[in-house]
Design an enzyme around this catalytic site. Structure first.
Site, mmCIF file in Angstrom:
data_model
loop_
_atom_site.group_PDB
_atom_site.id
_atom_site.type_symbol
_atom_site.label_atom_id
_atom_site.label_comp_id
_atom_site.label_asym_id
_atom_site.label_seq_id
_atom_site.Cartn_x
_atom_site.Cartn_y
_atom_site.Cartn_z
ATOM 1 N N ASP A 295 -29.321 -15.769 51.792
ATOM 2 C CA ASP A 295 -28.883 -17.127 52.167
ATOM 3 C C ASP A 295 -29.038 -17.380 53.669
ATOM 4 O OD1 ASP A 295 -28.196 -18.143 49.687
ATOM 5 O OD2 ASP A 295 -26.153 -17.374 49.767
ATOM 6 N N LYS B 184 -20.654 -14.783 44.418
ATOM 7 C CA LYS B 184 -21.229 -14.144 45.610
ATOM 8 C C LYS B 184 -20.329 -13.076 46.243
ATOM 9 C CE LYS B 184 -24.303 -17.932 46.668
ATOM 10 N NZ LYS B 184 -24.974 -18.723 47.683
#
Ligand code: ATR
Length: 273
Positions: free
Chosen positions: A107, A71
């Site tokens: 997210d 990420k």
């Protein structure tokens, strides 16, 4: 990979147990586009990431979902990073537009949407446990929704730097009194992951007016959520985060609204106790 299809992949290391292919492919079937789109999991190690990204530009992969440990690692290789993802400091989605790679973060939507369904977050006191990548998405989303956030972490320095960036309070994770006073508790630490007997906090500080959200989704009902349920708190499973970020990602990759019911059903059928 099948020729002529638009491919989407989830990359991670490990990635074999990801539910993302099941969730997205169920969405393609529900919308009748499974002859155009296919979603698969691809194990890519940190050493391989640079090459993967280089090959991605000329591939027929249109969307990449990134999980641990990519990420933050992929950021330097992308052509553009959307404003929200820049602020969060991590991405979980890459859109490949004919070789131009843009990173997004969905997210934070997964963190906030399940809470908004239960409560208005404005002025609520929220204890975020942990200060890693998942915490960043939670804190960004909670602050954006008007909550008062306290970040509690084992390593205080990490809580402090996150708290400074997002104008929040910070404390050591051992400060259980602060957690007991919170309206909402969000666990973003990895405590409880594949360990049904461990929780980041003691059971006695939970009460029936609290909402407890555990980002860990394996097992589905963690020790923290079991304790919360026993205390009469409302609970939110980590799988909700997975699902809500996937709805948003589906839209990014296909340009279509996610068929939420079908995607939820596929996930629920494949969750492990
Ligand atoms: P993610 O990207 O999933 O958030 P991460 O960035 O590695 O993963 O963060 C893991 C978080 O879990 C951190 O907040 C970590 O605390 P430290 O910063 O002190 O390392 C927390 N964590 C992991 N194991 C823990 C444990 N046994 N007790 C308390 N916190 C723990």
């Amino acid at each position: 990979m099948t020729k002529g299809l638009k491919h989407c992949v989830i990359i991670g290391d490990p990635v074999e147990h990801s539910l993302s292919p099941i969730i997205h492919n169920a969405g393609y079937i529900a919308l009748g586009i499974s002859d155009k789109y296919q979603f698969t999991a691809l194990r890519v190690s940190p050493k391989e990431i640079k090459n993967f990204i280089a090959e991605l530009r000329t591939s027929d992969i249109v969307g990449v979902s990134c999980t641990v440990p990519h990420k933050e690692l992929v950021l330097p290789y992308l052509d553009e990073i959307d404003e929200v993802a820049t602020e969060i400091g991590a991405i979980n989605s890459i859109v490949n537009d004919n070789g131009h790679l843009k990173g997004f973060n969905t997210d934070w939507v997964g963190a906030v949407e399940p809470l908004i369904k239960l409560v208005d977050l404005k002025n609520k006191n929220v204890a975020v446990l942990g200060a890693g990548g998942a915490a960043r998405a939670f804190v960004y989303g909670l602050k954006k929704s008007g909550a008062n956030v306290t970040i509690l972490n084992r390593t205080l320095e990490k809580a402090k730097s996150l708290a400074i960036q997002f104008a929040s309070e910070f404390l050591p994770l051992s400060d259980q009194a602060k957690i007991a006073q919170a309206d909402i508790i969000c666990n973003t630490t990895s405590v409880g992951l594949n360990d049904p007997l461990s929780s980041p906090i003691g059971p006695n500080i939970l009460n029936s007016s609290q909402i407890v959200f555990d980002a860990v989704y394996s097992p589905q009902k963690t020790k923290l959520l079991k304790d919360a349920e026993s205390a009469g708190s409302k609970i939110i499973y980590g799988s909700e985060m997975l699902l809500f970020q996937a709805y948003e990602q589906f839209k990014l990759f296909t340009g279509l609204e996610a068929p939420e019911k079908a995607m939820r059903q596929a996930m629920e059928e494949n969750l492990h106790e």
